[in-house]
Design a protein around this motif. Structure first.
Motif, PDB file in Angstrom:
ATOM      1  N   GLY A 119       9.934   8.687 -26.473  1.00 38.08           N
ATOM      2  CA  GLY A 119       9.878   9.820 -26.976  1.00 38.08           C
ATOM      3  C   GLY A 119      10.838  10.164 -28.213  1.00 38.08           C
ATOM      4  O   GLY A 119      12.043   9.369 -28.127  1.00 38.08           O
ATOM      5  N   THR A 120      11.173  11.351 -28.691  1.00 43.77           N
ATOM      6  CA  THR A 120      12.247  11.621 -29.856  1.00 43.77           C
ATOM      7  C   THR A 120      13.042  12.601 -29.425  1.00 43.77           C
ATOM      8  O   THR A 120      13.587  13.398 -30.277  1.00 43.77           O
ATOM      9  CB  THR A 120      11.181  12.057 -30.878  1.00 43.77           C
ATOM     10  OG1 THR A 120      10.427  12.940 -30.915  1.00 43.77           O
ATOM     11  CG2 THR A 120      10.485  10.767 -31.547  1.00 43.77           C
ATOM     12  N   GLY A 121      13.047  12.920 -28.148  1.00 45.75           N
ATOM     13  CA  GLY A 121      14.002  13.852 -27.397  1.00 45.75           C
ATOM     14  C   GLY A 121      15.285  14.019 -28.002  1.00 45.75           C
ATOM     15  O   GLY A 121      15.871  14.901 -28.418  1.00 45.75           O
ATOM     16  N   PHE A 122      16.006  12.673 -28.016  1.00 45.97           N
ATOM     17  CA  PHE A 122      17.479  12.619 -28.484  1.00 45.97           C
ATOM     18  C   PHE A 122      17.291  13.232 -30.110  1.00 45.97           C
ATOM     19  O   PHE A 122      18.301  13.932 -30.515  1.00 45.97           O
ATOM     20  CB  PHE A 122      17.876  11.215 -28.341  1.00 45.97           C
ATOM     21  CG  PHE A 122      19.229  10.875 -29.222  1.00 45.97           C
ATOM     22  CD1 PHE A 122      20.348  11.495 -28.522  1.00 45.97           C
ATOM     23  CD2 PHE A 122      19.238  10.209 -30.316  1.00 45.97           C
ATOM     24  CE1 PHE A 122      21.670  11.405 -29.152  1.00 45.97           C
ATOM     25  CE2 PHE A 122      20.621  10.183 -31.060  1.00 45.97           C
ATOM     26  CZ  PHE A 122      21.602  10.544 -30.514  1.00 45.97           C
ATOM     27  N   ILE A 123      16.564  12.742 -30.991  1.00 46.54           N
ATOM     28  CA  ILE A 123      16.524  13.073 -32.240  1.00 46.54           C
ATOM     29  C   ILE A 123      16.332  14.554 -32.384  1.00 46.54           C
ATOM     30  O   ILE A 123      16.923  15.136 -33.293  1.00 46.54           O
ATOM     31  CB  ILE A 123      15.623  12.118 -33.109  1.00 46.54           C
ATOM     32  CG1 ILE A 123      15.866  10.649 -32.843  1.00 46.54           C
ATOM     33  CG2 ILE A 123      15.547  12.638 -34.467  1.00 46.54           C
ATOM     34  CD1 ILE A 123      14.723   9.886 -33.480  1.00 46.54           C
ATOM     35  N   GLU A 124      15.248  15.120 -31.645  1.00 43.11           N
ATOM     36  CA  GLU A 124      15.060  16.679 -31.747  1.00 43.11           C
ATOM     37  C   GLU A 124      16.205  17.148 -31.505  1.00 43.11           C
ATOM     38  O   GLU A 124      16.697  18.188 -32.157  1.00 43.11           O
ATOM     39  CB  GLU A 124      13.793  16.851 -30.663  1.00 43.11           C
ATOM     40  CG  GLU A 124      12.440  16.247 -31.266  1.00 43.11           C
ATOM     41  CD  GLU A 124      11.569  16.548 -30.232  1.00 43.11           C
ATOM     42  OE1 GLU A 124      11.622  17.288 -29.297  1.00 43.11           O
ATOM     43  OE2 GLU A 124      10.447  15.942 -30.071  1.00 43.11           O
ATOM     44  N   VAL A 148      10.885   9.727 -37.483  1.00 41.46           N
ATOM     45  CA  VAL A 148      11.388   8.262 -37.167  1.00 41.46           C
ATOM     46  C   VAL A 148      10.191   7.250 -37.080  1.00 41.46           C
ATOM     47  O   VAL A 148      10.537   5.921 -37.096  1.00 41.46           O
ATOM     48  CB  VAL A 148      12.283   8.495 -35.827  1.00 41.46           C
ATOM     49  CG1 VAL A 148      11.309   8.705 -34.700  1.00 41.46           C
ATOM     50  CG2 VAL A 148      13.140   7.380 -35.602  1.00 41.46           C
ATOM     51  N   PHE A 149       8.975   7.504 -36.755  1.00 41.51           N
ATOM     52  CA  PHE A 149       8.093   6.810 -36.607  1.00 41.51           C
ATOM     53  C   PHE A 149       7.711   6.067 -37.892  1.00 41.51           C
ATOM     54  O   PHE A 149       7.092   5.005 -37.914  1.00 41.51           O
ATOM     55  CB  PHE A 149       6.578   7.446 -35.950  1.00 41.51           C
ATOM     56  CG  PHE A 149       7.113   7.979 -34.728  1.00 41.51           C
ATOM     57  CD1 PHE A 149       7.402   7.034 -33.507  1.00 41.51           C
ATOM     58  CD2 PHE A 149       6.812   8.937 -34.144  1.00 41.51           C
ATOM     59  CE1 PHE A 149       7.511   7.177 -32.238  1.00 41.51           C
ATOM     60  CE2 PHE A 149       7.144   9.611 -32.754  1.00 41.51           C
ATOM     61  CZ  PHE A 149       7.371   8.688 -31.934  1.00 41.51           C
ATOM     62  N   ILE A 150       7.646   6.955 -39.089  1.00 40.17           N
ATOM     63  CA  ILE A 150       7.508   6.275 -40.506  1.00 40.17           C
ATOM     64  C   ILE A 150       8.772   5.181 -40.706  1.00 40.17           C
ATOM     65  O   ILE A 150       8.417   4.109 -41.041  1.00 40.17           O
ATOM     66  CB  ILE A 150       7.514   7.342 -41.331  1.00 40.17           C
ATOM     67  CG1 ILE A 150       6.490   8.217 -41.012  1.00 40.17           C
ATOM     68  CG2 ILE A 150       7.531   6.636 -43.087  1.00 40.17           C
ATOM     69  CD1 ILE A 150       6.321   9.448 -42.133  1.00 40.17           C
ATOM     70  N   GLY A 151       9.942   5.721 -40.325  1.00 39.63           N
ATOM     71  CA  GLY A 151      11.160   4.758 -40.921  1.00 39.63           C
ATOM     72  C   GLY A 151      11.182   3.569 -39.729  1.00 39.63           C
ATOM     73  O   GLY A 151      11.952   2.636 -39.828  1.00 39.63           O
ATOM     74  N   GLU A 152      10.662   3.716 -38.358  1.00 35.37           N
ATOM     75  CA  GLU A 152      11.002   2.773 -37.527  1.00 35.37           C
ATOM     76  C   GLU A 152       9.733   2.026 -36.806  1.00 35.37           C
ATOM     77  O   GLU A 152      10.009   1.024 -36.341  1.00 35.37           O
ATOM     78  CB  GLU A 152      11.850   3.071 -36.603  1.00 35.37           C
ATOM     79  CG  GLU A 152      13.324   3.629 -37.044  1.00 35.37           C
ATOM     80  CD  GLU A 152      14.255   4.186 -35.760  1.00 35.37           C
ATOM     81  OE1 GLU A 152      13.809   4.020 -34.671  1.00 35.37           O
ATOM     82  OE2 GLU A 152      15.270   4.693 -36.009  1.00 35.37           O
TER      83      GLU A 152
END
Length: 128
Positions: free
Chosen positions: A31-36, A52-56
């Motif tokens: 998940g993206t919790g840290f980024i959120e 981030v899913f686009i970039g990574e």
């Protein structure tokens, strides 16, 4: 006969895309919790974390396959600039305990992607 310059471009593409893809898969699984939370701490909407899913994920696959490589590399550059600005701005030239820069990995991704923008994919790629 192999062209050394094109083989070198392939190696850069596979290394950059392959290593960055691990980070994307991790975020896909965990998940993206840290980024959120980082975005929220800067007053930005949490939904931007899905970028981030686009970039990574998407961009590294584009780079690995040699499909629209320059666009994929540009997406990686943007991803890394955002990551450095959000999380690592205080470490831009910080040295680690072993004498290397703390942000070596981030700079590797950023500058390798920038190099691919200028170099292009080389001839070992998917046909566009």
């Amino acid at each position: 006969m192999l062209d050394n310059a094109d083989l070198g471009k392939l190696i850069v593409r596979l290394t950059l895309g392959g290593l960055l893809l691990f980070h994307g898969v991790d975020k896909l699984l965990d998940g993206t919790g840290f980024i959120e939370r980082e975005l929220a701490s800067h007053g930005l909407p949490a939904f931007l974390a899905y970028g981030v899913f686009i970039g990574e994920l998407i961009a590294p696959l584009m780079v690995i396959l040699g499909y629209q490589t320059r666009i994929g590399a540009l997406l990686i550059v943007i991803n890394m600039v955002v990551a450095i600005a959000l999380v690592h701005a205080h470490q831009l030239i910080a040295l680690g305990r072993n004498g290397g820069l703390v942000l070596e990995l981030q700079y590797f991704y950023l500058l390798s992607a920038l190099a691919l923008i200028f170099l292009g994919p080389g001839k070992y790629k998917l046909k566009n």
